[in-house]
Design a protein around this motif. Sequence first.
Motif, PDB file in Angstrom:
ATOM      1  N   LEU A  71      -4.162   0.854  -1.983  1.00  0.00           N
ATOM      2  CA  LEU A  71      -4.769   0.648  -0.677  1.00  0.00           C
ATOM      3  C   LEU A  71      -5.655  -0.575  -0.807  1.00  0.00           C
ATOM      4  O   LEU A  71      -6.195  -0.840  -1.883  1.00  0.00           O
ATOM      5  CB  LEU A  71      -5.623   1.854  -0.307  1.00  0.00           C
TER       6      LEU A  71
ATOM      7  N   GLU B 118      -8.258   2.333  14.002  1.00  0.00           N
ATOM      8  CA  GLU B 118      -8.353   2.106  12.576  1.00  0.00           C
ATOM      9  C   GLU B 118      -8.144   3.421  11.816  1.00  0.00           C
ATOM     10  O   GLU B 118      -7.436   3.484  10.811  1.00  0.00           O
ATOM     11  CB  GLU B 118      -9.729   1.529  12.268  1.00  0.00           C
TER      12      GLU B 118
ATOM     13  N   TRP C 186     -11.024   5.672   3.363  1.00  0.00           N
ATOM     14  CA  TRP C 186     -10.377   6.932   2.983  1.00  0.00           C
ATOM     15  C   TRP C 186     -11.384   7.840   2.265  1.00  0.00           C
ATOM     16  O   TRP C 186     -11.425   9.055   2.509  1.00  0.00           O
ATOM     17  CB  TRP C 186      -9.165   6.642   2.111  1.00  0.00           C
TER      18      TRP C 186
ATOM     19  N   LEU D 106      -4.910   4.318   9.330  1.00  0.00           N
ATOM     20  CA  LEU D 106      -5.073   4.707   7.933  1.00  0.00           C
ATOM     21  C   LEU D 106      -4.471   6.096   7.671  1.00  0.00           C
ATOM     22  O   LEU D 106      -3.836   6.339   6.641  1.00  0.00           O
ATOM     23  CB  LEU D 106      -6.550   4.679   7.533  1.00  0.00           C
TER      24      LEU D 106
ATOM     25  N   ASP E  46      -9.590  -0.093   2.997  1.00  0.00           N
ATOM     26  CA  ASP E  46      -8.944   1.179   3.307  1.00  0.00           C
ATOM     27  C   ASP E  46      -9.378   2.253   2.313  1.00  0.00           C
ATOM     28  O   ASP E  46      -9.625   3.395   2.680  1.00  0.00           O
ATOM     29  CB  ASP E  46      -7.419   1.033   3.276  1.00  0.00           C
TER      30      ASP E  46
ATOM     31  N   ASP F 232       0.812  -1.212   0.000  1.00  0.00           N
ATOM     32  CA  ASP F 232       0.000   0.000   0.000  1.00  0.00           C
ATOM     33  C   ASP F 232       0.851   1.270   0.000  1.00  0.00           C
ATOM     34  O   ASP F 232       0.325   2.366  -0.003  1.00  0.00           O
ATOM     35  CB  ASP F 232      -0.959  -0.002   1.196  1.00  0.00           C
TER      36      ASP F 232
END
Length: 674
Positions: free
Chosen positions: A501, A540, A509, A544, A505, A450
């Motif tokens: 990603l 989390e 995002w 991220l 994710d 990622d």
Amino acid sequence: MIIGTAGHIDHGKTSLVRRLTGVETDRLKEEKARGISIALGFAYWPQVDGSVVGFIDVPGHEKFVHTMLAGAAGIDLLLLVVAADDGVMPQTREHVAIARLLGINEAVVAITKADLVEADRIEAVENEVAALLASGPFARAPMLPVSTLTGEGLPALADRLAARAREAQARQGNGAFRLAVDRCFTLQGAGTVVTGTVLSGSVTVGDRIVVSPGGLPARVRSIHAQNRPAERGVAGERCALNLAGPGVTKDAIRHGEMVLAPALHAPTPRIDAEVSRLPGEKALTMWQPVRLHHAAAEIGARIVLLNEGIDPGGDGLIQLVLDEPIAAATLDRFVLRDTGASRTIGGGRFLDLRAPERRRRSPERLAQLAALRLSDPAEALHGLLSAPPHHADINGFARDRALAPEAADNLTNQLDLVRIGPLAMLPAHWQALAQAATARLDAFHAEHPDLPGMGLERLRFAVAPRWPAPLFRQALARLTQDGVLVPAGSWLRRPGYEARLSPDDEALWERIMPLVADDERFRPPRVRDIAQMLGRPEEEIRRLLRLSGRRGDVHEVALDHFFLRGTLAEMVGIAAELAEAHPAGFNAAQFRDRLDNGRKVAIQILEFFDRHGVTIRRGDLRRINRRRLDLFGPLPGSSDGGETSPVGRPDFKSGRGRQTVSGGFDSHSLPPVP
Ligand SMILES: Nc1nc2c(ncn2[C@@H]2O[C@H](COP(=O)(O)OP(=O)(O)OP(=O)(O)O)[C@@H](O)[C@H]2O)c(=O)[nH]1
Ligand SMILES: [Mg+2]
């Protein structure tokens, strides 16, 4: 061709030179009064073929061995003078030992004062001399009895020397120009003149030179080579150079300095060398003080032993730490004498003029020195590059060997070298580095699918920790050129690789973005607030956002408080505007008013800018550092830059302002993480 005399005091050196050349070299009042030589004498002997043989006549007195050393440094042939009545005496031995140490490999022996003794005495002296010369380069030296009084034997000696001069091959004239200054004086109507032996290369009227180690630049106005006006002087000739230039006076140039092609001027105070100790001399000891004689120079030095003790007559490696820097070349010969200047201890050859102060005895160093001993430059460089760290400054290598200016390029072609800035590498080692870099990048991509790529510093530490960062950047540029890797913004990646990603994710995002962008961009919610708004666990969200930070999309300005990169660029622009409007500096309140985000957050942003050198704080006021304006990307409204802008990134700590970097946003230089 230059012939140098040697031998014990009063054995008839000067008389012999006078009879051969017609030149009286004992010119000083004191020399005449005492009947001994004190200074070097120079005489020239024209040959039938038009060439000129030079003579250097040295004093035999034990107090003037240093003068003998200065004279002997540039000679091709030793004329060893032994008086038939005295036979071999202390300075006969010492001069022979010195000539060997200086690498002189040919001699003719004159048994002088033959008129004073019977034939059997001459034979006895010849046996003594033969024993002295038995091992070593002079073992086959011819011996001729002569008398300067009766003239006996002189024609035979003259024939022998003239024949040798005809055979003598011109010394290597293809290196860079070096002349060891043994005299410097002012000549009526001409100005400053230096004389000495050309050790390598050649010099032409009009050339620019530097007197080293002093560093005085000058121009060669006229030349005398072997005592005749000349356009050019070459290696193996004694030359007088009339020098011109600002500050060029006889007092600005010291005896013992070198006149050099300007590119060679790089004095050194620390030299690794191979040395042999004369039989009968005590063992060298750590930090022992000595007198170092090199060409026409004499200087104090200390000895650092690089291997376990050196046998008498044996060889070893030492480091010479000099009282003052000197101008020298790799493989130059030197002689060591005791500090009382009463004994010659030994001598040898310089191997590395850029000797390290640390780790000077490591196996790696010894391997390098073994390579540097080789006299063929290509063999030496190949050996040097075969030893770790497998790269070397090729221009420095060529300069220190006094090679011609084109030598570095020739060596590059000959050895098929890869050149990275000033460094050269053998192709195999370059391949190994390229492979290590690609393998490391491949592994990094596999570990971090990622992330868009690996930072430059991180890659450097992994594959070439000993390369200075600027050079490593040049190596990366080369790898980029070769299509092996791609600089992507602040990262390096392999061609074809694309960071992704994970779908989860990506989706998360997409939900975070609107919360931190647009109207809220100057006061984005913190991790905990975002977590509440989205109903997701704090960890989390934090994970991220940190990941996005490593991708360069956001920056953590304060703990758990992330701003979009574009927003940071925008805020830098606002700070710049404020700085423009307030030349004495702007304060936090003014900044807050523009952002409308509260005093605490405004201060946190400014402190973040302070940390990255964008703003410079003094008291409550701040100024902007214009060199770092585009640290977070182009300012809004500016036309240049964009993704390819050569932007210094927050992790790029060269301290040299902005430079083109092909990567480098490394985790270890992220904003502080608790
Ligand atoms: N009888 C005789 N005397 C000589 C001969 N050669 C030199 N001499 C004498 O020996 C003395 C010393 O001669 P130099 O030529 O000055 O000796 P040198 O080796 O140059 O001496 P330094 O330079 O002081 O070491 C002088 O008095 C000379 O006249 C020779 O062949 N026969
Ligand atoms: Mg003499």
